[in-house]
Design a protein around this motif. Structure first.
Motif, PDB file in Angstrom:
ATOM      1  N   PHE A  60      -1.867  -1.591 -13.445  1.00 32.25           N
ATOM      2  CA  PHE A  60      -3.176  -0.958 -13.413  1.00 32.25           C
ATOM      3  C   PHE A  60      -3.249   0.142 -14.470  1.00 32.25           C
ATOM      4  N   GLU A  61      -4.428   0.359 -14.994  1.00 31.61           N
ATOM      5  CA  GLU A  61      -4.601   1.345 -16.060  1.00 31.61           C
ATOM      6  C   GLU A  61      -4.651   2.777 -15.532  1.00 31.61           C
ATOM      7  N   ASP A  62      -5.053   2.945 -14.274  1.00 35.09           N
ATOM      8  CA  ASP A  62      -5.183   4.293 -13.714  1.00 35.09           C
ATOM      9  C   ASP A  62      -4.185   4.515 -12.587  1.00 35.09           C
ATOM     10  N   ASN A  63      -3.754   5.753 -12.433  1.00 34.04           N
ATOM     11  CA  ASN A  63      -2.814   6.125 -11.381  1.00 34.04           C
ATOM     12  C   ASN A  63      -3.592   6.498 -10.118  1.00 34.04           C
ATOM     13  N   LEU A  64      -3.915   5.502  -9.323  1.00 35.97           N
ATOM     14  CA  LEU A  64      -4.723   5.708  -8.128  1.00 35.97           C
ATOM     15  C   LEU A  64      -3.927   6.368  -7.008  1.00 35.97           C
ATOM     16  N   GLY A  65      -2.619   6.110  -6.955  1.00 33.83           N
ATOM     17  CA  GLY A  65      -1.790   6.649  -5.882  1.00 33.83           C
ATOM     18  C   GLY A  65      -1.786   8.155  -5.808  1.00 33.83           C
ATOM     19  N   SER A  66      -1.996   8.828  -6.937  1.00 35.12           N
ATOM     20  CA  SER A  66      -2.027  10.295  -6.925  1.00 35.12           C
ATOM     21  C   SER A  66      -3.298  10.826  -6.271  1.00 35.12           C
ATOM     22  N   ILE A  67      -4.289   9.966  -6.161  1.00 35.65           N
ATOM     23  CA  ILE A  67      -5.564  10.336  -5.525  1.00 35.65           C
ATOM     24  C   ILE A  67      -5.617   9.827  -4.090  1.00 35.65           C
ATOM     25  N   SER A  68      -5.217   8.563  -3.911  1.00 38.35           N
ATOM     26  CA  SER A  68      -5.274   7.950  -2.585  1.00 38.35           C
ATOM     27  C   SER A  68      -4.225   6.848  -2.487  1.00 38.35           C
ATOM     28  N   LEU A  69      -3.186   7.076  -1.686  1.00 39.50           N
ATOM     29  CA  LEU A  69      -2.159   6.057  -1.498  1.00 39.50           C
ATOM     30  C   LEU A  69      -2.703   4.839  -0.755  1.00 39.50           C
ATOM     31  N   THR A  70      -3.586   5.069   0.210  1.00 42.62           N
ATOM     32  CA  THR A  70      -4.121   3.922   0.953  1.00 42.62           C
ATOM     33  C   THR A  70      -4.952   3.022   0.049  1.00 42.62           C
ATOM     34  N   GLN A  71      -5.706   3.613  -0.888  1.00 40.12           N
ATOM     35  CA  GLN A  71      -6.479   2.794  -1.822  1.00 40.12           C
ATOM     36  C   GLN A  71      -5.560   2.038  -2.778  1.00 40.12           C
ATOM     37  N   GLN A  72      -4.409   2.626  -3.121  1.00 45.10           N
ATOM     38  CA  GLN A  72      -3.430   1.917  -3.941  1.00 45.10           C
ATOM     39  C   GLN A  72      -2.834   0.740  -3.162  1.00 45.10           C
ATOM     40  N   TRP A  73      -2.523   0.959  -1.881  1.00 45.55           N
ATOM     41  CA  TRP A  73      -2.047  -0.153  -1.052  1.00 45.55           C
ATOM     42  C   TRP A  73      -3.074  -1.278  -1.035  1.00 45.55           C
ATOM     43  N   GLU A  74      -4.322  -0.896  -0.859  1.00 47.28           N
ATOM     44  CA  GLU A  74      -5.369  -1.903  -0.689  1.00 47.28           C
ATOM     45  C   GLU A  74      -5.649  -2.677  -1.978  1.00 47.28           C
ATOM     46  N   PHE A 172      -9.978  -4.067   9.883  1.00 47.60           N
ATOM     47  CA  PHE A 172      -9.800  -2.627  10.051  1.00 47.60           C
ATOM     48  C   PHE A 172      -9.497  -1.869   8.756  1.00 47.60           C
ATOM     49  N   GLY A 173      -8.672  -2.424   7.879  1.00 44.39           N
ATOM     50  CA  GLY A 173      -8.229  -1.701   6.697  1.00 44.39           C
ATOM     51  C   GLY A 173      -7.382  -0.493   7.060  1.00 44.39           C
ATOM     52  N   PHE A 174      -6.898   0.209   6.049  1.00 43.62           N
ATOM     53  CA  PHE A 174      -6.105   1.418   6.267  1.00 43.62           C
ATOM     54  C   PHE A 174      -7.006   2.647   6.231  1.00 43.62           C
ATOM     55  N   TYR A 175      -6.872   3.496   7.230  1.00 41.91           N
ATOM     56  CA  TYR A 175      -7.649   4.731   7.255  1.00 41.91           C
ATOM     57  C   TYR A 175      -7.001   5.745   6.320  1.00 41.91           C
ATOM     58  N   GLU A 176      -7.819   6.448   5.567  1.00 42.41           N
ATOM     59  CA  GLU A 176      -7.280   7.363   4.559  1.00 42.41           C
ATOM     60  C   GLU A 176      -7.058   8.765   5.122  1.00 42.41           C
ATOM     61  N   TYR A 177      -5.785   9.112   5.264  1.00 42.63           N
ATOM     62  CA  TYR A 177      -5.377  10.478   5.569  1.00 42.63           C
ATOM     63  C   TYR A 177      -4.719  11.042   4.306  1.00 42.63           C
ATOM     64  N   PRO A 178      -4.636  12.381   4.177  1.00 40.10           N
ATOM     65  CA  PRO A 178      -3.936  12.962   3.019  1.00 40.10           C
ATOM     66  C   PRO A 178      -2.521  12.400   2.895  1.00 40.10           C
ATOM     67  N   LEU A 179      -2.167  11.949   1.697  1.00 44.87           N
ATOM     68  CA  LEU A 179      -0.852  11.376   1.396  1.00 44.87           C
ATOM     69  C   LEU A 179      -0.581  10.085   2.169  1.00 44.87           C
ATOM     70  N   ALA A 180      -1.605   9.528   2.812  1.00 39.58           N
ATOM     71  CA  ALA A 180      -1.459   8.374   3.715  1.00 39.58           C
ATOM     72  C   ALA A 180      -0.531   8.701   4.883  1.00 39.58           C
ATOM     73  N   TRP A 181      -0.341   9.989   5.141  1.00 39.96           N
ATOM     74  CA  TRP A 181       0.487  10.455   6.249  1.00 39.96           C
ATOM     75  C   TRP A 181      -0.231  10.102   7.548  1.00 39.96           C
ATOM     76  N   GLN A 182       0.392   9.344   8.403  1.00 41.30           N
ATOM     77  CA  GLN A 182      -0.152   8.845   9.672  1.00 41.30           C
ATOM     78  C   GLN A 182      -1.057   7.620   9.485  1.00 41.30           C
ATOM     79  N   SER A 183      -1.329   7.212   8.257  1.00 40.57           N
ATOM     80  CA  SER A 183      -2.195   6.044   8.053  1.00 40.57           C
ATOM     81  C   SER A 183      -1.579   4.776   8.617  1.00 40.57           C
ATOM     82  N   ASP A 184      -0.252   4.630   8.482  1.00 39.77           N
ATOM     83  CA  ASP A 184       0.403   3.442   9.030  1.00 39.77           C
ATOM     84  C   ASP A 184       0.429   3.486  10.559  1.00 39.77           C
TER      85      ASP A 184
END
Length: 306
Positions: A60-74, A172-184
């Protein structure tokens, strides 16, 4: 068929991850690697595995994980095809060589009965070169019981050792928490969708832990606390009915303790919690809660008088 989705960023242990996939005794799986614009380009390493298993790699051209890990997973999951089952494997975690074979060997036992399954796991602490004992889990277990074992220290859990159906993920998808902490943790409560979690204990996912990871680092305390507070409030307002009385009281305590760790609990918070303590009435716990609530009310009135 099962899709192994790897959101890639760090190269340090990545060869171990890929080696474990190449070593699988059953090759009925597809691997999808989504490179989060990593400064550690893995293309040369990945090329050596092209003929060892079915592999798709996208940078990917952009570093999405630094903004949202759940969006990077998705967006990594979006690379996959129509496989019925999905695993999201960390780029520093790895499988025992029989994991895929074990998945298919158990398939008839759990197919149609569950939306979420997990494998046995162990931790490897890379800073100390220590491997923990393998953690096994009950064969069939509610998502509530599974989470309760986690918060009482009887189990540990991360994303890598779980598999889930595409249908429940799309629902359901993954719910976005900061750092994806508790998202799993939220995912397994939602993805299970009123069905139990099935455990495969004869295959192991090894999770590499280090002081540089989000879990092991002290640098993210503010974000973790924000995620914890939001997640516990979600448990209380949306999922407490899944837990028995003892478990529910423990979750209410977790929420209180997370607040008390940094600040005084206000009367409004106790007022919010009151109906949940009443619904899960237990004499000792309610008496202790009521004492704290009255003390908070007196403090509030005293503050108002000034």
């Amino acid at each position: 068929m099962i899709a192994i989705v790897i959101p890639y960023y760090k190269k340090k242990f990545f060869k171990k991850t890929l080696d474990s996939l190449a070593a699988q005794t059953d090759k009925k799986f597809n691997v999808y690697i989504g490179d989060d614009a990593s400064p550690e380009n893995p293309e040369e390493l990945i090329a050596t595995y092209n003929n060892k298993f079915n592999l798709t790699y996208i940078r990917f051209e952009d570093n999405l994980g630094s903004i949202s890990l759940t969006q990077q997973w998705e967006r990594c999951i979006a690379l996959s095809g129509n496989e019925e089952w999905i695993m999201v494997l960390g780029d520093d975690d790895y499988f025992s060589s029989n994991l895929i074979a074990s998945f298919y060997r158990h398939l008839n036992k759990f197919s149609g009965k569950v939306n979420v399954l997990r494998f046995a796991r162990q931790n490897f602490f890379s800073d100390k070169d220590i491997t923990t004992e393998i953690q096994n889990n009950p064969e069939f277990e509610t998502a509530a019981d599974s989470y309760y074992r986690r918060i009482t220290g009887k189990a540990i859990s991360t994303l890598s050792e779980y598999a889930f159906t595409r249908n429940t993920y799309e629902k359901f998808g993954f719910y976005e928490y900061p750092l994806a902490w508790q998202s799993d943790n939220r995912a397994w409560l939602e993805f299970s969708d009123n069905k139990p979690i099935y455990s495969i204990n004869d295959a192991v996912v090894t999770v590499i832990c280090s002081s540089q990871s989000i879990t092991g680092s002290d640098l993210y305390a503010v974000e973790k606390r924000k995620a914890n507070l939001s997640f516990y409030k979600y448990l209380i307002t949306e999922k407490l009915h899944l837990f028995n009385k003892t478990q529910s009281i423990r979750i209410l305590h977790k929420y209180e303790n997370e607040i008390k760790h940094k600040e005084k609990i206000t009367f409004s918070v106790y007022l919010f919690l009151l109906p949940y303590y009443l619904k899960n009435y237990e004499p000792h716990a309610f008496k202790q809660f009521l004492k704290k609530m009255i003390k908070s009310l007196l403090y509030f009135k005293k503050e108002q008088s000034f």
